[in-house]
Design a protein around this motif. Structure first.
Motif, PDB file in Angstrom:
ATOM      1  N   SER A   1       0.811  -1.224  -0.104  1.00  0.00           N
ATOM      2  CA  SER A   1      -0.120  -0.154  -0.087  1.00  0.00           C
ATOM      3  C   SER A   1       0.964   1.280  -0.030  1.00  0.00           C
ATOM      4  CB  SER A   1      -0.724  -0.079   1.408  1.00  0.00           C
ATOM      5  OG  SER A   1      -0.103   0.167   2.481  1.00  0.00           O
ATOM      6  N   VAL A   2       2.174   1.170   0.410  1.00  0.00           N
ATOM      7  CA  VAL A   2       3.053   2.404   0.645  1.00  0.00           C
ATOM      8  C   VAL A   2       3.802   2.391  -0.649  1.00  0.00           C
ATOM      9  CG1 VAL A   2       4.697   3.456   2.009  1.00  0.00           C
ATOM     10  CG2 VAL A   2       2.627   2.377   3.121  1.00  0.00           C
ATOM     11  N   GLN A   3       3.927   3.301  -1.558  1.00  0.00           N
ATOM     12  CA  GLN A   3       4.901   3.607  -2.565  1.00  0.00           C
ATOM     13  C   GLN A   3       6.296   4.171  -1.998  1.00  0.00           C
ATOM     14  OE1 GLN A   3       3.653   2.435  -5.645  1.00  0.00           O
ATOM     15  NE2 GLN A   3       1.993   2.008  -4.296  1.00  0.00           N
ATOM     16  N   PHE A   4       7.395   3.874  -3.017  1.00  0.00           N
ATOM     17  CA  PHE A   4       8.551   3.920  -2.630  1.00  0.00           C
ATOM     18  C   PHE A   4       8.894   5.307  -2.104  1.00  0.00           C
ATOM     19  CE2 PHE A   4      12.982   5.223  -4.228  1.00  0.00           C
ATOM     20  CZ  PHE A   4      13.789   4.373  -3.429  1.00  0.00           C
ATOM     21  N   ARG A   5       8.383   6.317  -2.818  1.00  0.00           N
ATOM     22  CA  ARG A   5       8.712   7.828  -2.591  1.00  0.00           C
ATOM     23  C   ARG A   5       7.920   8.219  -1.128  1.00  0.00           C
ATOM     24  NH1 ARG A   5      10.459  12.741  -4.357  1.00  0.00           N
ATOM     25  NH2 ARG A   5      10.731  11.796  -6.579  1.00  0.00           N
ATOM     26  N   GLU A   6       6.873   7.611  -0.826  1.00  0.00           N
ATOM     27  CA  GLU A   6       6.261   7.887   0.453  1.00  0.00           C
ATOM     28  C   GLU A   6       6.951   7.206   1.582  1.00  0.00           C
ATOM     29  OE1 GLU A   6       2.060   6.768   2.384  1.00  0.00           O
ATOM     30  OE2 GLU A   6       2.412   5.956   0.459  1.00  0.00           O
ATOM     31  N   LEU A   7       7.743   6.054   1.278  1.00  0.00           N
ATOM     32  CA  LEU A   7       8.149   5.426   2.479  1.00  0.00           C
ATOM     33  C   LEU A   7       9.634   6.150   2.855  1.00  0.00           C
ATOM     34  CD1 LEU A   7       9.044   2.787   4.049  1.00  0.00           C
ATOM     35  CD2 LEU A   7      10.238   2.005   1.959  1.00  0.00           C
ATOM     36  N   ILE A   8      10.327   6.697   1.776  1.00  0.00           N
ATOM     37  CA  ILE A   8      11.452   7.442   2.206  1.00  0.00           C
ATOM     38  C   ILE A   8      11.225   8.771   2.543  1.00  0.00           C
ATOM     39  CG2 ILE A   8      13.867   8.310   1.224  1.00  0.00           C
ATOM     40  CD1 ILE A   8      13.552   5.243   0.994  1.00  0.00           C
ATOM     41  N   GLU A   9      10.089   9.431   2.335  1.00  0.00           N
ATOM     42  CA  GLU A   9       9.855  10.689   2.827  1.00  0.00           C
ATOM     43  C   GLU A   9       9.576  10.316   4.277  1.00  0.00           C
ATOM     44  OE1 GLU A   9       8.939  13.347  -1.074  1.00  0.00           O
ATOM     45  OE2 GLU A   9       7.038  12.365  -0.035  1.00  0.00           O
ATOM     46  N   MET A  10       8.718   9.329   4.544  1.00  0.00           N
ATOM     47  CA  MET A  10       8.287   8.793   5.980  1.00  0.00           C
ATOM     48  C   MET A  10       9.588   8.976   6.706  1.00  0.00           C
ATOM     49  SD  MET A  10       6.711   5.387   6.944  1.00  0.00           S
ATOM     50  CE  MET A  10       5.346   4.934   5.735  1.00  0.00           C
ATOM     51  N   MET A  11      10.521   8.157   6.382  1.00  0.00           N
ATOM     52  CA  MET A  11      11.751   7.831   7.030  1.00  0.00           C
ATOM     53  C   MET A  11      12.391   9.069   7.356  1.00  0.00           C
ATOM     54  SD  MET A  11      12.890   4.430   5.330  1.00  0.00           S
ATOM     55  CE  MET A  11      14.176   3.961   6.120  1.00  0.00           C
ATOM     56  N   VAL A  12      12.607   9.954   6.469  1.00  0.00           N
ATOM     57  CA  VAL A  12      13.204  11.377   6.389  1.00  0.00           C
ATOM     58  C   VAL A  12      12.458  12.123   7.670  1.00  0.00           C
ATOM     59  CG1 VAL A  12      13.679  13.480   5.505  1.00  0.00           C
ATOM     60  CG2 VAL A  12      14.218  11.535   4.314  1.00  0.00           C
ATOM     61  N   GLU A  13      11.187  12.072   7.595  1.00  0.00           N
ATOM     62  CA  GLU A  13      10.329  13.086   8.325  1.00  0.00           C
ATOM     63  C   GLU A  13      10.557  12.547   9.824  1.00  0.00           C
ATOM     64  OE1 GLU A  13       5.632  13.976   9.746  1.00  0.00           O
ATOM     65  OE2 GLU A  13       6.106  13.117   7.711  1.00  0.00           O
ATOM     66  N   ALA A  14      10.747  11.106   9.839  1.00  0.00           N
ATOM     67  CA  ALA A  14      10.882  10.460  11.617  1.00  0.00           C
ATOM     68  C   ALA A  14      12.277  11.163  11.837  1.00  0.00           C
ATOM     69  CB  ALA A  14      10.585   9.159  11.489  1.00  0.00           C
ATOM     70  N   ASP A  15      13.237  10.740  11.026  1.00  0.00           N
ATOM     71  CA  ASP A  15      14.536  11.163  11.504  1.00  0.00           C
ATOM     72  C   ASP A  15      14.668  12.692  11.704  1.00  0.00           C
ATOM     73  OD1 ASP A  15      15.823   8.519  11.718  1.00  0.00           O
ATOM     74  OD2 ASP A  15      16.081   8.302   9.567  1.00  0.00           O
ATOM     75  N   LEU A  16      14.161  13.557  11.032  1.00  0.00           N
ATOM     76  CA  LEU A  16      13.933  14.928  11.237  1.00  0.00           C
ATOM     77  C   LEU A  16      13.735  15.192  12.599  1.00  0.00           C
ATOM     78  CD1 LEU A  16      12.946  16.596   7.935  1.00  0.00           C
ATOM     79  CD2 LEU A  16      15.357  16.962   9.195  1.00  0.00           C
ATOM     80  N   ARG A  17      12.564  14.477  13.120  1.00  0.00           N
ATOM     81  CA  ARG A  17      11.830  14.427  14.441  1.00  0.00           C
ATOM     82  C   ARG A  17      13.023  14.009  15.493  1.00  0.00           C
ATOM     83  NH1 ARG A  17       6.011  14.307  14.914  1.00  0.00           N
ATOM     84  NH2 ARG A  17       6.346  12.717  16.729  1.00  0.00           N
ATOM     85  N   ARG A  18      13.468  12.929  15.425  1.00  0.00           N
ATOM     86  CA  ARG A  18      14.291  12.459  16.169  1.00  0.00           C
ATOM     87  C   ARG A  18      15.772  13.290  16.502  1.00  0.00           C
ATOM     88  NH1 ARG A  18      13.579   7.335  13.241  1.00  0.00           N
ATOM     89  NH2 ARG A  18      12.367   5.905  14.540  1.00  0.00           N
ATOM     90  N   ALA A  19      16.401  13.879  15.187  1.00  0.00           N
ATOM     91  CA  ALA A  19      17.383  14.623  15.065  1.00  0.00           C
ATOM     92  C   ALA A  19      17.272  15.979  15.902  1.00  0.00           C
ATOM     93  CB  ALA A  19      17.741  14.695  13.907  1.00  0.00           C
TER      94      ALA A  19
END
Length: 341
Positions: free
Chosen positions: A310-328
């Protein structure tokens, strides 16, 4: 009757998503952990009120027997492994013992707890077994895309160990009538992916570089291509395999390949940067025997299980960046905010 599931590797990326998924499906969930000091236990902290934990180790047969006997599961999901390919070259014997022979030990534990031939609990229910196989078993691929009948040619100790686990599961199915299946999962990622893995290494670096916390990112082969999907989608396929009438193996993937450079482009675009300015090739990070191209043909899973990502590639990578921005950002502010990813 409420189903019981026992998950090895419950503190890993897949284990945590699977536990959440099974709980949502009404299961009673048990997790096998290697002692109370497990460094990844925080991934399931929010689930501890609902998940029962039992100590066990894929290197220790007796602990697995005790875990199965205590949980009395309807379904066992064997997700635990030494799964980082470069580490498998550094600790090849340990990788074989955990990722390969660990599967045999768990199958034997199921046989020892249940009746010898049919693998049934004292209540008469058959214990169904899921083995986490890997696209790395295809290695130097014989054809593209890869399906359930594509021959294996693993190119790392990890791939070899996974191939053993795959075939020993099939052997127990054919020899003892056990309901054992293997999911040949292609690369699947999420914000919970370990920081040693290439996608998470990239998304975390993009976040940190954009915040001034990191200067450069060394990488190995940036031309390698993979079939990347979202781990949350893939754990649903695991459960569906164990609900099927007949035990069968399935390839799980998106059927679309992307290169490491594609990951870099999306991740650094998400923070407004050009990856060429920050990323360089480090020859020491290139694998001894590279796996260049992996792409799934998951038509069987779609036709027989009704599964599709259900999750496309671009959506996946952007999801991960957003989470890492929050963490950082949280680290920079020195806040102790709970992680919602």
């Amino acid at each position: 009757m409420t189903k019981r599931a026992l998950i090895t590797g419950i503190t890993g990326q897949d284990g945590s998503y699977l536990a959440e998924h099974l709980l949502a499906e009404g299961y009673e969930v048990w997790g096998v952990i290697r002692g109370q000091a497990n460094p990844h236990r925080s991934r399931i902290d929010r689930l501890l009120s609902e998940v029962k934990l039992v100590e066990g180790d894929l290197l220790d047969q007796s602990s697995l027997v005790k875990a199965v006997d205590l949980a009395q599961p309807d379904e066992v999901y064997n997700l635990a492994a030494i799964s980082y390919v470069p580490l498998s070259w550094q600790q090849s014997e340990l990788t074989g013992g955990v990722t390969g022979l660990g599967v045999l030990r768990m199958l034997e534990a199921i046989r020892m707890v249940s009746d010898f031939g049919g693998s049934r609990t004292p209540t008469g229910r058959q214990i169904r077994f899921y083995q986490a196989s890997s696209s790395e078993m295809f290695g130097k691929v014989a054809e593209t895309p890869q399906h359930e009948r594509t021959i294996f040619h693993p190119r790392s100790p990890y791939g070899v160990a996974k191939t053993y686990g795959h075939f020993i599961t099939k052997n127990y199915r054919e020899s003892f009538g056990m309901f054992g299946v293997s999911g040949i999962l292609f690369n699947h990622e999420s914000p919970r992916r370990g920081t040693e893995f290439i996608t998470r290494k990239i998304t975390l670096a993009a976040a940190r570089i954009s915040l001034g916390q990191q200067a450069k990112l060394p990488l190995g082969n940036m031309d390698a291509k993979r079939d990347w999907g979202f781990a949350g989608d893939y754990v649903e396929a695991m459960r569906l395999m164990l609900q099927h009438e007949q035990p069968q193996d399935y390839v799980i993937g998106t059927g679309v390949m992307h290169s490491v450079k594609d990951v870099l482009t999306i991740a650094f675009d998400a923070v407004g940067l050009n990856w060429h300015d920050y990323v360089y090739l480090d020859p020491q990070l290139v694998r001894p025997a590279e796996v260049d191209t992996l792409c799934a043909n998951a038509e069987k899973a779609e036709a027989e299980l009704g599964w599709k990502p259900s999750v496309q590639f671009r959506e996946l990578i952007e999801m991960m960046v957003e989470a890492d921005l929050r963490r950082a950002s949280r680290i920079r502010r020195d806040e102790d905010e709970p992680d919602q990813w």
